[in-house]
Motif scaffolding. Sequence first.
Motif, PDB file in Angstrom:
ATOM      1  N   TYR A 148     -49.829  13.161 -45.799  1.00  0.00           N
ATOM      2  CA  TYR A 148     -49.785  14.174 -46.660  1.00  0.00           C
ATOM      3  C   TYR A 148     -49.289  15.337 -46.032  1.00  0.00           C
ATOM      4  O   TYR A 148     -48.847  16.476 -46.558  1.00  0.00           O
ATOM      5  N   ALA A 150     -57.719  13.206 -54.790  1.00  0.00           N
ATOM      6  CA  ALA A 150     -56.312  13.949 -54.612  1.00  0.00           C
ATOM      7  C   ALA A 150     -56.671  15.665 -54.669  1.00  0.00           C
ATOM      8  O   ALA A 150     -56.170  16.184 -53.733  1.00  0.00           O
ATOM      9  N   ILE A 194     -55.349   8.825 -55.081  1.00  0.00           N
ATOM     10  CA  ILE A 194     -55.093   9.752 -53.906  1.00  0.00           C
ATOM     11  C   ILE A 194     -53.566   9.741 -53.734  1.00  0.00           C
ATOM     12  O   ILE A 194     -52.887  10.839 -53.803  1.00  0.00           O
ATOM     13  N   PHE A 199     -58.205  16.532 -51.364  1.00  0.00           N
ATOM     14  CA  PHE A 199     -57.152  16.568 -50.215  1.00  0.00           C
ATOM     15  C   PHE A 199     -56.420  17.820 -50.430  1.00  0.00           C
ATOM     16  O   PHE A 199     -56.179  18.333 -49.086  1.00  0.00           O
ATOM     17  N   GLU A 200     -56.160  18.320 -51.477  1.00  0.00           N
ATOM     18  CA  GLU A 200     -55.455  19.552 -51.376  1.00  0.00           C
ATOM     19  C   GLU A 200     -56.254  20.916 -50.903  1.00  0.00           C
ATOM     20  O   GLU A 200     -55.706  21.610 -50.354  1.00  0.00           O
ATOM     21  N   LEU A 229     -51.197  12.824 -55.154  1.00  0.00           N
ATOM     22  CA  LEU A 229     -50.392  13.728 -54.249  1.00  0.00           C
ATOM     23  C   LEU A 229     -49.009  13.223 -54.132  1.00  0.00           C
ATOM     24  O   LEU A 229     -48.295  13.973 -53.373  1.00  0.00           O
ATOM     25  N   GLN A 230     -48.715  12.199 -54.740  1.00  0.00           N
ATOM     26  CA  GLN A 230     -47.218  12.036 -55.078  1.00  0.00           C
ATOM     27  C   GLN A 230     -46.717  11.376 -53.569  1.00  0.00           C
ATOM     28  O   GLN A 230     -45.341  11.855 -53.235  1.00  0.00           O
ATOM     29  N   LYS A 283     -46.040  17.994 -46.308  1.00  0.00           N
ATOM     30  CA  LYS A 283     -45.959  19.381 -46.621  1.00  0.00           C
ATOM     31  C   LYS A 283     -45.193  20.213 -45.588  1.00  0.00           C
ATOM     32  O   LYS A 283     -45.291  21.557 -45.615  1.00  0.00           O
TER      33      LYS A 283
END
Length: 456
Positions: free
Chosen positions: A130, A14, A79, A17-18, A83-84, A134
């Motif tokens: 994801y 995660a 992940i 990923f950010e 990342l919720q 966002k």
Amino acid sequence: MKVVKFGGSSVASAVQFEKVFKIIVGDPERKIVVVSAPGKRDDQDIKTTDLLIQLAHSVTGDTYSKDLLNRVISRYGDIVNGLQLEQHLLDDIEDSLLATIHEHRLEEGRLLDALKASGEDNNAKLMANYLSSKGYEAKYISPKEAGIIVTAQPGNAKILPEAYVEIAKLRDHSGILVVPGFFGYSHSGHIVTFPRGGSDITGSILAAGIGATEYENFTDVDSIFSVNPNLVNQPMEIKEITYKEMRELAYSGFSVFHDEALQPVVEKRIPVRVKNTNHPESPGTSIVAERKPTKHPVVGIASDKGFSSINLTKYLMNREVGFGRHLLEILEDENVSYEHTPSGIDTMSIIIRNHQLSSGKEERIIKRIQEELLVEEIHMERDLAMIMVVGEGMAKTVGIASKATTALSNAGVNIKMINQGSSEVSMMFGVDESQVDLAVTSLYYAYFSSNKSDHG
């Protein structure tokens, strides 16, 4: 429009990923994103692809390893939870894996390809999800929808020329497109994977297909180095390198960029930039068609193990019309390719990767050479390593070869063979595997021990 590819370590967690999210949205030209399967999170970790391979090998009829399945799902679970993201994504991944096992349980090759490909496929879906969470317009695009049509041999996909017509249509899509790397679809609808490291290939194919301004390849190093950084402390960084030079180094063991990945971008002369996901501000290494000459004729040194050499001797071999053709036909009949063929007037060596000589092929090849070519002497030399000294400036520089042989001699390395291609972009040295690290280190210091700042 840029194509940007992220390797396994870049999408392993995660947190990674950010980082990838910030890189993607930090440049509006980054419209097509290619992702690998989750890689290692630390040195003790195992790659998701390796777990999937183990899972495939565990399938017997309707049974499989539930432990391996759960370990794969757990990688994505970390992940999703970190990342919720929505939990149904994990249920979808489990359902797709079970469906793949059921569909291909009686086809070993197809099962292995489909499960390996699922590593990238599921990660691409998570990445698209994801990005959407966002607030960005993002869409998962399967290789089939993208037009990545390939040959049918499992584990060895090759892009078909007609695929590029379909791939070009991706330019018409809006938003960010996330495409899984590593595989395509055959005309019969089967998933077929590229050779290992094939996400690089996917990115290159897409870059060529859409006519990208640049193909960015994000990995876990700041740049490509002139030598393996595990052998030399703080080796020279390569700021710019040509396609030819990179091809030689990638073939010879540089793992940063898959050697087959260059062909699509070379034909379209699309520049490639290798960058670090963890330090995206670093300029990285640019791979281009041509570069300005520098003071350093050698750009890099690479090595690879796992070779054998078939050494032949026959008096007046050079006058025997068709000798080489006949020899290579014997290899072709066994579906064996060769790497190098150093030769003398009455001698010839055929260098082959060891893995090609299994299943009795070595014995059959040697027997046919003896019986059909009537050689006076033939012997196998095993446990060889190949070292490539690479640089387009070598052809115009006096003393390159002598510097190498002197360095190896001073280090006590026995040179088994030397070969130089007609392009003079590289020199190849064959040495015992036990001496390869010493040899590479000695060559590096011979060519790069001074004027670090001058190297481009």
